[in-house]
Design a protein around this motif. Structure first.
Motif, short mmCIF file in Angstrom:
data_model
loop_
_atom_site.label_atom_id
_atom_site.label_comp_id
_atom_site.label_asym_id
_atom_site.label_seq_id
_atom_site.Cartn_x
_atom_site.Cartn_y
_atom_site.Cartn_z
N CYS A 63 -14.60 143.99 -6.04
CA CYS A 63 -14.56 145.42 -6.35
C CYS A 63 -15.19 145.60 -7.72
O CYS A 63 -14.57 145.29 -8.74
N GLU A 64 -16.41 146.10 -7.74
CA GLU A 64 -17.19 146.14 -8.97
C GLU A 64 -16.91 147.32 -9.89
O GLU A 64 -17.35 147.31 -11.03
N SER A 65 -16.19 148.35 -9.40
CA SER A 65 -16.01 149.51 -10.27
C SER A 65 -14.58 150.04 -10.23
O SER A 65 -13.87 149.89 -9.23
N GLU A 66 -14.18 150.67 -11.30
CA GLU A 66 -12.87 151.30 -11.38
C GLU A 66 -12.76 152.41 -10.33
O GLU A 66 -11.72 152.55 -9.67
N GLU A 67 -13.81 153.20 -10.16
CA GLU A 67 -13.80 154.28 -9.18
C GLU A 67 -13.55 153.73 -7.78
O GLU A 67 -12.73 154.28 -7.03
N PHE A 68 -14.23 152.66 -7.42
CA PHE A 68 -14.05 152.09 -6.10
C PHE A 68 -12.64 151.52 -5.93
O PHE A 68 -12.05 151.62 -4.86
N SER A 69 -12.08 150.95 -7.00
CA SER A 69 -10.73 150.39 -6.89
C SER A 69 -9.69 151.49 -6.65
O SER A 69 -8.69 151.26 -5.96
N ARG A 70 -9.93 152.69 -7.17
CA ARG A 70 -9.01 153.81 -6.91
C ARG A 70 -9.09 154.24 -5.45
O ARG A 70 -8.07 154.52 -4.82
N VAL A 71 -10.30 154.26 -4.90
CA VAL A 71 -10.48 154.56 -3.48
C VAL A 71 -9.79 153.49 -2.63
O VAL A 71 -9.11 153.80 -1.65
N LEU A 72 -9.95 152.24 -3.02
CA LEU A 72 -9.31 151.13 -2.32
C LEU A 72 -7.79 151.29 -2.34
O LEU A 72 -7.12 151.14 -1.32
N HIS A 73 -7.23 151.62 -3.51
CA HIS A 73 -5.78 151.80 -3.63
C HIS A 73 -5.29 152.86 -2.64
O HIS A 73 -4.32 152.64 -1.90
N GLN A 74 -5.96 154.00 -2.59
CA GLN A 74 -5.53 155.07 -1.69
C GLN A 74 -5.67 154.65 -0.24
O GLN A 74 -4.83 154.99 0.60
N ALA A 75 -6.71 153.89 0.08
CA ALA A 75 -6.89 153.40 1.44
C ALA A 75 -5.74 152.47 1.85
O ALA A 75 -5.27 152.51 2.99
N VAL A 76 -5.27 151.64 0.92
CA VAL A 76 -4.13 150.76 1.21
C VAL A 76 -2.87 151.59 1.42
O VAL A 76 -2.12 151.36 2.38
N VAL A 77 -2.62 152.57 0.55
CA VAL A 77 -1.45 153.45 0.71
C VAL A 77 -1.49 154.10 2.10
O VAL A 77 -0.49 154.12 2.82
N ASP A 78 -2.64 154.63 2.48
CA ASP A 78 -2.78 155.28 3.79
C ASP A 78 -2.55 154.28 4.93
O ASP A 78 -1.91 154.62 5.93
N ALA A 79 -3.04 153.06 4.78
CA ALA A 79 -2.86 152.04 5.82
C ALA A 79 -1.38 151.66 5.96
O ALA A 79 -0.89 151.45 7.07
#
Length: 105
Positions: A63-79
């Motif tokens: 995960c190369e960026s802070e922005e992408f890691s925030r999207v990833l976090h929300q995707a995990v919460v949703d999953a």
């Protein structure tokens, strides 16, 4: 070194719970935590109010960026809230910031 973290409490796991490397499947009221330190993100869960953290299956991920890691976090919460045995999602929405994601070595 650049880093960021996000924590979401009170995430009720849907039917099937969330898969972890250390404890198998967890269900119930969980807390999801993502820590990003370029170039990877670590995702963990715990029972809300608990003290032990468990690695979500599929973590860490590149995960190369802070922005992408925030999207990833929300995707995990949703999953976790969905009805399957949640893991770190491997496919994010097309409009998410696209950084190649492969397991960190």
């Amino acid at each position: 070194m650049t880093w960021a973290s996000w924590t979401t409490t009170g995430v009720f796991a849907g039917r099937g719970g969330v898969r972890t490397n250390e404890a198998g499947v967890l269900s119930g009221d969980l807390t999801v935590h993502t820590t990003w330190s370029s170039p990877e993100a670590q995702v963990a869960v715990q029972y809300t109010g608990g003290s032990d953290w468990f690695t979500v299956t599929g973590s860490p991920v590149r995960c190369e960026s802070e922005e992408f890691s925030r999207v990833l976090h929300q995707a995990v919460v949703d999953a976790v809230r969905a009805d399957g045995a949640a893991t770190v999602p491997q496919d994010l929405p097309q409009d998410a910031p696209r950084i190649p994601r492969t397991p960190a070595t």
